[in-house]
Write a protein that holds these residues in place. Structure first.
Motif, PDB file in Angstrom:
ATOM      1  N   ALA A  58      21.882  52.593  35.125  1.00  0.00           N
ATOM      2  CA  ALA A  58      23.663  53.227  35.213  1.00  0.00           C
ATOM      3  C   ALA A  58      24.306  53.161  36.614  1.00  0.00           C
ATOM      4  O   ALA A  58      25.529  53.334  36.535  1.00  0.00           O
ATOM      5  N   ALA A  59      23.457  53.152  37.716  1.00  0.00           N
ATOM      6  CA  ALA A  59      24.405  53.098  38.867  1.00  0.00           C
ATOM      7  C   ALA A  59      24.874  51.756  38.874  1.00  0.00           C
ATOM      8  O   ALA A  59      25.915  51.451  39.465  1.00  0.00           O
ATOM      9  N   ASP A  60      24.126  50.624  38.579  1.00  0.00           N
ATOM     10  CA  ASP A  60      24.479  49.356  38.596  1.00  0.00           C
ATOM     11  C   ASP A  60      25.662  49.074  37.591  1.00  0.00           C
ATOM     12  O   ASP A  60      26.891  48.667  38.101  1.00  0.00           O
ATOM     13  N   ALA A  61      25.597  49.825  36.408  1.00  0.00           N
ATOM     14  CA  ALA A  61      26.894  49.763  35.505  1.00  0.00           C
ATOM     15  C   ALA A  61      28.232  50.279  36.246  1.00  0.00           C
ATOM     16  O   ALA A  61      29.229  49.762  36.110  1.00  0.00           O
ATOM     17  N   GLN A  62      27.995  51.492  37.050  1.00  0.00           N
ATOM     18  CA  GLN A  62      28.990  52.057  37.470  1.00  0.00           C
ATOM     19  C   GLN A  62      29.800  51.260  38.731  1.00  0.00           C
ATOM     20  O   GLN A  62      30.881  51.182  38.888  1.00  0.00           O
ATOM     21  N   LEU A  63      28.854  50.672  39.592  1.00  0.00           N
ATOM     22  CA  LEU A  63      29.256  49.492  40.663  1.00  0.00           C
ATOM     23  C   LEU A  63      29.829  48.760  40.070  1.00  0.00           C
ATOM     24  O   LEU A  63      30.937  48.253  40.745  1.00  0.00           O
ATOM     25  N   GLN A  64      29.525  48.049  39.072  1.00  0.00           N
ATOM     26  CA  GLN A  64      30.373  46.538  38.502  1.00  0.00           C
ATOM     27  C   GLN A  64      31.481  47.344  37.938  1.00  0.00           C
ATOM     28  O   GLN A  64      32.726  46.473  38.137  1.00  0.00           O
ATOM     29  N   ALA A  65      31.616  48.202  37.366  1.00  0.00           N
ATOM     30  CA  ALA A  65      33.000  48.840  36.871  1.00  0.00           C
ATOM     31  C   ALA A  65      33.901  49.180  37.943  1.00  0.00           C
ATOM     32  O   ALA A  65      35.163  48.658  37.935  1.00  0.00           O
ATOM     33  N   GLU A  66      33.313  49.706  39.140  1.00  0.00           N
ATOM     34  CA  GLU A  66      34.397  49.929  40.113  1.00  0.00           C
ATOM     35  C   GLU A  66      34.846  48.668  40.806  1.00  0.00           C
ATOM     36  O   GLU A  66      35.938  48.680  41.193  1.00  0.00           O
ATOM     37  N   LYS A  67      33.863  47.679  40.813  1.00  0.00           N
ATOM     38  CA  LYS A  67      34.327  46.463  41.600  1.00  0.00           C
ATOM     39  C   LYS A  67      35.296  45.625  40.642  1.00  0.00           C
ATOM     40  O   LYS A  67      36.461  45.139  41.184  1.00  0.00           O
ATOM     41  N   SER A  68      35.097  45.683  39.308  1.00  0.00           N
ATOM     42  CA  SER A  68      36.133  45.185  38.519  1.00  0.00           C
ATOM     43  C   SER A  68      37.526  45.937  38.486  1.00  0.00           C
ATOM     44  O   SER A  68      38.631  45.324  38.727  1.00  0.00           O
ATOM     45  N   GLY A  69      37.494  47.157  39.054  1.00  0.00           N
ATOM     46  CA  GLY A  69      38.752  47.968  39.263  1.00  0.00           C
ATOM     47  C   GLY A  69      39.574  47.756  40.257  1.00  0.00           C
ATOM     48  O   GLY A  69      40.685  47.542  40.504  1.00  0.00           O
ATOM     49  N   GLU A  70      38.546  47.509  41.506  1.00  0.00           N
ATOM     50  CA  GLU A  70      39.084  47.317  42.700  1.00  0.00           C
ATOM     51  C   GLU A  70      40.013  45.692  42.845  1.00  0.00           C
ATOM     52  O   GLU A  70      40.807  45.541  43.346  1.00  0.00           O
ATOM     53  N   ARG A  71      39.264  44.841  42.177  1.00  0.00           N
ATOM     54  CA  ARG A  71      39.852  43.369  41.697  1.00  0.00           C
ATOM     55  C   ARG A  71      41.219  43.625  41.074  1.00  0.00           C
ATOM     56  O   ARG A  71      42.208  43.102  41.630  1.00  0.00           O
ATOM     57  N   ALA A  72      41.499  44.373  40.116  1.00  0.00           N
ATOM     58  CA  ALA A  72      42.560  44.600  39.373  1.00  0.00           C
ATOM     59  C   ALA A  72      43.542  45.403  40.455  1.00  0.00           C
ATOM     60  O   ALA A  72      44.895  45.210  40.552  1.00  0.00           O
ATOM     61  N   GLY A  73      43.059  46.116  41.196  1.00  0.00           N
ATOM     62  CA  GLY A  73      43.887  47.057  41.891  1.00  0.00           C
ATOM     63  C   GLY A  73      44.519  46.344  43.152  1.00  0.00           C
ATOM     64  O   GLY A  73      45.655  46.303  43.361  1.00  0.00           O
ATOM     65  N   LYS A  74      43.681  45.278  43.690  1.00  0.00           N
ATOM     66  CA  LYS A  74      44.062  44.522  44.582  1.00  0.00           C
ATOM     67  C   LYS A  74      45.318  43.665  44.103  1.00  0.00           C
ATOM     68  O   LYS A  74      46.221  43.288  44.771  1.00  0.00           O
ATOM     69  N   HIS A  75      45.117  43.067  42.912  1.00  0.00           N
ATOM     70  CA  HIS A  75      46.237  42.432  42.314  1.00  0.00           C
ATOM     71  C   HIS A  75      47.280  43.155  42.042  1.00  0.00           C
ATOM     72  O   HIS A  75      48.513  42.653  42.274  1.00  0.00           O
ATOM     73  N   ALA A  76      47.262  44.630  41.755  1.00  0.00           N
ATOM     74  CA  ALA A  76      48.307  45.419  41.632  1.00  0.00           C
ATOM     75  C   ALA A  76      49.098  45.947  43.063  1.00  0.00           C
ATOM     76  O   ALA A  76      50.132  46.272  42.975  1.00  0.00           O
TER      77      ALA A  76
END
Length: 410
Positions: A74-92
């Motif tokens: 569960a923690a690993d899934a949460q971490l992966q989702a957050e990193k995906s969001g950060e990459r999208a955020g950096k592009h935005a």
């Protein structure tokens, strides 16, 4: 052109600073899920140790492994989702920062174009001085300034005092050449905040005195006129101040207002030179001293002077003798007592006559002459104090108390 380059550079620096702050806010700190993963892995290791030591059996170990493993997933899934969001955020973030920069630069230039003077060079000192002189020469009149002052309700006098004022006004109207009546009318109208009526009566005082009108008479007139315009110094008030200073160049009240007039007309350098003198020459409790001390450091900067505000002089109390001081020497011989008392009051009397002082000091001097039974001197000092503080009801209340102690008023 230089201004535009500097303004644009400042806007870009501001945009870059904001962008860097946004980036750092995203990169700063460890994600909570990373901390949880380390804890869970440590828990798995502890399970193996506990099983080896015999603290738990195989069934408990298997159950704990399953629960911890579930939490790790569960923690690993949460971490992966957050990193995906950060990459999208950096592009935005990049378009956002670029848009912000465009808005800042564009808004700054638009504001300057509308409110500033694009293409306008530096003003030479001579031009600024000439414009200040023109502004002073084109000031509005006393009447125009008074018309712009919003009406304020005047305090309602007591019925007995109101009746006396009506009688005084009627008597002065019937006999406009009565000097004492005009003096009383000026002081009492000022105490009621009827400032226009007060300064009109003061003008009559000066008219009746003629060449005998004092510097104080003119500064009182200017003070009433300035109060009527809520601090604005009109050409008419300037004329009264000018005459006051012609008679007595050391009149600090007039000099203070003269400096204020320069400040109102874009000549802070001249204000500094005047107020610097006034501050040095005035007693620390003079009513204009706090106003000067609050602004003179800034004025020195405009005048191009390195200036250090002097510390307020220490005072252990009011100067001059109290009534108790005078009573204490009553057992002396008449000659010794008279010499002692006159020595005690002479310094205060001289300073009040030349430099002014607080209402408390004037009241003390009046009371001292009353104890000496020199009612004529006490009355003269009382009348002079009324000229100085006639427009200040609170000060006049203090001075009247001194006159009551002296027995010259009821």
């Amino acid at each position: 052109m230089i201004f535009w380059i500097i303004a644009g550079a400042l806007a870009l620096v501001t945009t870059g600073t904001i962008a860097l702050s946004v980036r750092r806010s995203r990169d700063a700190g460890e994600h909570p899920a990373e901390y949880d993963l380390r804890v869970y892995r440590d828990q798995l290791k502890e399970v193996e140790k506990d099983l080896a030591r015999g603290v738990i059996d195989g069934a408990d170990a298997e159950r704990i492994r399953a629960e911890v493993s579930r939490r790790i997933l569960a923690a690993d899934a949460q971490l992966q989702a957050e990193k995906s969001g950060e990459r999208a955020g950096k592009h935005a973030t990049a378009p956002l920062v670029i848009s912000l920069g465009v808005v800042l630069v564009g808004a700054s230039l638009l504001a300057y174009w509308q409110l500033g003077t694009p293409g306008y060079g530096d003003q030479p000192l001579e031009l600024r001085m000439a414009e200040a002189s023109e502004r002073m020469a084109s000031r509005i009149s006393q009447a125009e300034a008074e018309a712009r002052v919003p009406p304020t309700p005047s305090p309602e006098p007591e019925a007995q005092f109101a009746a006396l004022m009506e009688r005084l006004r009627a008597a002065v109207a019937e006999n406009p050449d009565d000097l004492q009546g005009q003096e009383l009318l000026a002081r009492n109208e000022a105490s009621l905040n009827n400032l226009k009526a007060a300064y009109e009566a003061q003008r009559n005082v000066i008219r009746l005195k003629g060449d005998q009108a004092s510097s104080s008479d003119y500064s009182i007139l200017a003070n009433m006129m300035i109060a009527a315009t809520e601090g604005y110094i009109s050409p008419e008030a300037e004329a009264s101040l000018r005459r006051s200073l012609e008679i007595n160049p050391g009149n600090n009240l007039a000099k203070y207002y003269w400096g204020l007039m320069f400040l109102q007309n874009d000549r802070p350098d001249l204000t500094f030179r005047l107020w610097d003198q006034v501050l040095l020459q005035s007693p620390p409790d003079a009513p204009w001293v706090p106003a000067i001390r609050a602004r003179i450091t800034d004025l020195a900067w405009y005048a191009g002077v390195e200036y250090t505000l002097p510390a307020p002089p220490h005072s252990d109390g009011l100067s001059g003798p109290t009534a108790e001081d005078i009573e204490a020497v009553r057992d002396m011989t008449d000659a010794d007592r008279a010499d002692m008392i006159r020595g005690m009051v002479s310094n205060l009397s001289e300073r009040l006559a030349t430099e002014g002082g607080t209402p408390q000091e004037w009241a003390r001097l009046i009371g001292a002459y009353g104890v000496l039974e020199e009612t004529g001197r006490a009355q003269a000092i009382f009348e002079e104090a009324q000229e100085v503080f006639g427009t200040d009801p609170q000060a006049m209340q203090i001075i009247r108390e001194g006159a009551r102690r002296a027995g010259i008023v009821n």
